[in-house]
Scaffold this motif. Structure first.
Motif, short mmCIF file in Angstrom:
data_model
loop_
_atom_site.label_atom_id
_atom_site.label_comp_id
_atom_site.label_asym_id
_atom_site.label_seq_id
_atom_site.Cartn_x
_atom_site.Cartn_y
_atom_site.Cartn_z
N ALA A 1 51.86 45.07 50.07
CA ALA A 1 50.70 44.24 50.36
C ALA A 1 49.74 44.18 49.18
N GLY A 2 49.71 45.23 48.39
CA GLY A 2 48.88 45.22 47.20
C GLY A 2 47.41 45.20 47.47
N ALA A 3 46.98 45.78 48.56
CA ALA A 3 45.55 45.75 48.88
C ALA A 3 44.78 46.66 47.98
N PRO A 4 43.67 46.19 47.43
CA PRO A 4 42.82 47.06 46.62
C PRO A 4 41.95 47.91 47.54
N SER A 5 41.27 48.88 46.95
CA SER A 5 40.44 49.77 47.77
C SER A 5 39.14 49.11 48.20
N ALA A 6 38.80 47.98 47.62
CA ALA A 6 37.55 47.30 47.99
C ALA A 6 37.76 45.79 47.94
N LEU A 7 37.41 45.13 49.04
CA LEU A 7 37.53 43.67 49.13
C LEU A 7 36.15 43.08 49.33
N ASP A 8 35.90 41.94 48.74
CA ASP A 8 34.65 41.23 48.96
C ASP A 8 34.62 40.77 50.42
N VAL A 9 33.67 41.27 51.18
CA VAL A 9 33.61 40.95 52.61
C VAL A 9 33.44 39.44 52.82
N GLY A 10 32.80 38.78 51.86
CA GLY A 10 32.60 37.33 51.99
C GLY A 10 33.89 36.54 51.91
N THR A 11 34.98 37.17 51.46
CA THR A 11 36.27 36.47 51.37
C THR A 11 37.16 36.75 52.56
N LEU A 12 36.67 37.54 53.54
CA LEU A 12 37.52 37.96 54.65
C LEU A 12 37.50 36.96 55.79
N PHE A 13 38.48 37.14 56.71
CA PHE A 13 38.69 36.21 57.82
C PHE A 13 38.83 36.99 59.12
N GLN B 1 34.90 36.29 45.34
CA GLN B 1 34.61 34.89 45.01
C GLN B 1 33.12 34.74 44.79
N ASP B 2 32.76 33.95 43.74
CA ASP B 2 31.36 33.60 43.55
C ASP B 2 31.30 32.11 43.23
N SER B 3 30.17 31.64 42.74
CA SER B 3 29.98 30.21 42.52
C SER B 3 30.82 29.66 41.38
N SER B 4 31.31 30.50 40.50
CA SER B 4 32.04 30.01 39.33
C SER B 4 33.53 30.26 39.38
N ASN B 5 33.98 31.30 40.10
CA ASN B 5 35.42 31.55 40.15
C ASN B 5 35.77 32.42 41.33
N THR C 1 47.50 43.81 39.03
CA THR C 1 46.58 43.18 38.08
C THR C 1 45.76 42.16 38.86
N GLN C 2 44.99 41.37 38.15
CA GLN C 2 44.17 40.36 38.81
C GLN C 2 44.38 39.01 38.16
N ILE C 3 44.22 37.96 38.96
CA ILE C 3 44.31 36.59 38.49
C ILE C 3 43.09 35.84 38.98
N THR C 4 42.46 35.07 38.09
CA THR C 4 41.22 34.38 38.45
C THR C 4 41.39 32.87 38.32
N PHE C 5 40.56 32.16 39.09
CA PHE C 5 40.59 30.69 39.10
C PHE C 5 39.19 30.14 38.88
N ASN C 6 39.13 28.99 38.23
CA ASN C 6 37.86 28.31 38.01
C ASN C 6 37.39 27.64 39.29
N SER C 7 36.15 27.15 39.27
CA SER C 7 35.56 26.54 40.46
C SER C 7 36.25 25.24 40.85
N ASP C 8 37.04 24.62 39.93
CA ASP C 8 37.78 23.41 40.28
C ASP C 8 39.19 23.71 40.75
N GLY C 9 39.52 24.99 40.91
CA GLY C 9 40.84 25.39 41.38
C GLY C 9 41.87 25.58 40.30
N SER C 10 41.51 25.33 39.04
CA SER C 10 42.46 25.52 37.94
C SER C 10 42.55 27.00 37.58
N LEU C 11 43.64 27.36 36.94
CA LEU C 11 43.85 28.73 36.53
C LEU C 11 42.89 29.11 35.41
#
Length: 580
Positions: free
Chosen positions: A209-221, A368-372, A398-408
């Motif tokens: 599952a690759g769960a990290p020890s801390a998740l941004d609560v604002g990204t949860l469901f 997730q924040d306003s920019s990525n 590792t981590q992978i990030t995306f821009n606010s327009d959905g691009s890598l």
């Protein structure tokens, strides 16, 4: 009068040649690749009895007076008109559309012959030959580069019927996928709290599952897949009452004292209950729930869940099951389950022995924040394979990030060193290609269902040659038992400045002459050379209706010339009778 006899004789001779040529055309009406010939006549030198004179004063000029001396065959022209193409049931039959010739050789390429007849087969030694046993000329695959160099000299096309292809270890994996950034997801997994060893609270390794020890609560469901959709300042309160009510407010945000991650919230709840009951613990259990446990010997806790000043109903609903009394006897209270957005995909990779291994990629949204937005990416392989120097060695996070327009955003690629520990070559470098930064040609994060649209790799196991097909460029493509296909050779084609200048040497072949020009060797579909059509043969271009009509014309011409001779003979006979 004698001149007419010899004129008639020349006519008979010329028409005899014309009959021979037309007879040959008709005889080859079913010869593949045959080109018919046409006889061209011209008159012989005329005998001049009076030359031409120019006009003189009032007297006009006079034309020359000449008597022709007959006819001759001036040339026999080969007509290289395209013949019709017939589909056959043999995949090594080749037909040329438009100009060009196949190149064949009877002596290993020392001398070349040229043909339009593509009736080719493989002999017992794997030579690609025509019906005469001449070997077709072309280019072979370079065993090192696996490419066909059409700039190299042509040679015999020979393909070992027992050819095998060695295993090719995977060096590159390309992934194109979308990771759902929307407020509602279908691909979700329970959150876990991991300790420093990578184990969750029930002791199971949470590698896949690759769960990290801390998740941004604002990204949860929640369990319906609906986002908590927290905004900075959203809060709720817990009232702990063991005789004296104490209210603790928990605020989502990045300010001092706020919580952002699951670990932030857990530790703040832990601090609040520790102050009310000795030994009480707050954890995140394997069901993705916050759990408060009140052990024996502590203080009984009365818990109330209260909406905050900036209420988020989703978060309040998640926490509402904590409401009630937790006796000091080991009793627990747990929240509703929390989920995170996840996505998984897997692909088979190959080592140097051709052994297949599964490479799995797992993604989990962690912030997730306003920019990525940021996703945890865990790459794993089955035991005993290794891709990491740290224990456990079979996965890498590792981590992978995306821009606010959905691009890598980052990274565009990632390299791992794979060791199968099965006798194959170790430290096999595999590059994971995820697209171009700030572009949409690989990984994306749009408000759309998480899905993998393309996942490829360049490795394969060894295989044996099972069949050959030929494309329109004349490339012989080998199919192997491992499901791979490679260009093994390519048939060369020749073009000439003057096709009519070629000399036919029988068996459907030609050789160059001083008037044909040198052969210009190259690939099909380049220059003036036409394309190749497999499982087809070019038929003879003899038109029977034309040839049969021409027979009548030649026959009448022959008969007319014979009449010239017999008439001249009768006139001579009459002349001889004057004496008697």
């Amino acid at each position: 009068m004698m001149r007419s006899l010899w004129a008639g004789v020349s006519g008979l001779q010329a028409h005899q040649v014309a009959m021979d040529v037309e007879g040959n055309n008709i005889a080859n009406v079913n010869t593949a690749g045959f080109k018919y010939s046409r006889v061209n006549f011209s008159d012989l030198l005329s005998q001049t009895s009076q030359i031409a004179t120019a006009p003189q004063g009032e007297l006009g000029g006079q034309n020359p007076t000449q008597v022709g001396l007959g006819t001759q065959v001036s040339s026999i022209t080969k007509i290289f008109k395209q013949g019709s193409v017939e589909t056959t049931d043999k995949n090594t039959d080749l037909a040329i559309q438009n100009d060009g010739f196949f190149v064949v050789s009877p002596d290993g390429g020392k001398t070349d012959k040229f043909t339009r007849n593509g009736d080719f087969v493989f002999d017992a030694d794997g030579n690609f030959v025509d019906s005469n046993g001449y070997i077709v000329q072309g280019w072979l695959q370079d065993t090192d580069t696996k490419q066909i160099d059409t700039n190299a000299p042509i040679q015999n096309i020979t393909i070992d019927p027992g050819m095998t292809t060695p295993a090719n270890p995977t060096s590159s994996v390309t992934i194109k996928a979308n990771l759902n950034s929307g407020p509602s997801v279908t691909n979700k997994s329970l959150i876990y709290q991991l300790d420093s060893t990578g184990a969750n609270t029930d002791g199971n390794k949470e590698v896949a599952a690759g769960a990290p020890s801390a998740l941004d609560v604002g990204t949860l469901f929640d369990e319906t897949g609906t986002s908590l959709a927290l905004k900075d300042g959203d809060n709720f309160s817990l009232i702990f009452d063991n005789g004296t009510p104490v209210t603790t407010t928990f605020t989502y945000g990045t300010g001092a004292g706020d919580f952002q991650t699951t670990e932030d919230l857990r530790s703040q709840i832990q601090a609040a209950i520790s102050a009310q009951s000795t030994g009480a613990t707050a954890t995140v259990n394997s069901s993705g729930k916050f759990e408060i446990t009140n052990p024996t010997g502590g203080s009984s806790l009365q818990v109330s869940v209260v909406a905050g000043s900036q209420n988020n109903q989703n978060l309040l609903d998640i926490m509402s099951p904590l409401q009630g009394t937790i006796p000091a006897d080991g009793s627990t209270k747990i929240t509703q389950s929390l989920y995170s957005a996840t996505h998984s995909s897997s692909i088979d990779i190959y080592d140097s022995l051709g052994t297949k291994h599964t490479l799995q990629t797992n993604f989990r949204k962690i912030s997730q924040d306003s920019s990525n937005s940021t996703w945890e990416m865990v790459i794993s392989v089955p035991d005993p394979g290794e891709i990491s120097t740290l224990a456990p060695k079979n996965y890498l996070a590792t981590q992978i990030t995306f821009n606010s327009d959905g691009s890598l955003a980052t990274p565009s690629s990632l390299s791992i060193n794979y060791t199968g520990n099965n006798g194959s070559t170790g430290n096999q470098t595999i590059s994971l290609q995820m697209g171009t930064s700030n572009q949409f040609d690989g990984m994306t994060s749009f408000d759309a269902t998480s899905s993998t649209t393309n996942l490829t790799q360049d490795g394969y196991t060894g295989g044996n040659l099972t069949g050959i097909k030929i494309d329109e460029t004349g490339t012989l493509i080998g199919s192997f038992s491992n499901g791979r296909s490679f260009g093994l050779a390519q048939v060369a084609m020749a073009s000439f400045a003057n096709n009519q200048g070629l000399e036919s040497v029988g068996n459907g072949t030609y050789i160059q002459t001083s008037n044909s020009g040198d052969p210009i060797i190259g690939q099909a579909n380049t220059g003036t050379r036409g394309s190749v059509q497999a499982s087809s043969l070019e038929m003879s271009n003899v038109d029977l209706s034309r040839s049969l009509t021409q027979l009548i014309v030649v026959q009448r011409g022959f008969q007319a010339n014979s009449k010239t001779i017999t008439t001249s003979d009768q006139m001579l006979q009459t002349l001889l009778q004057l004496k008697s």
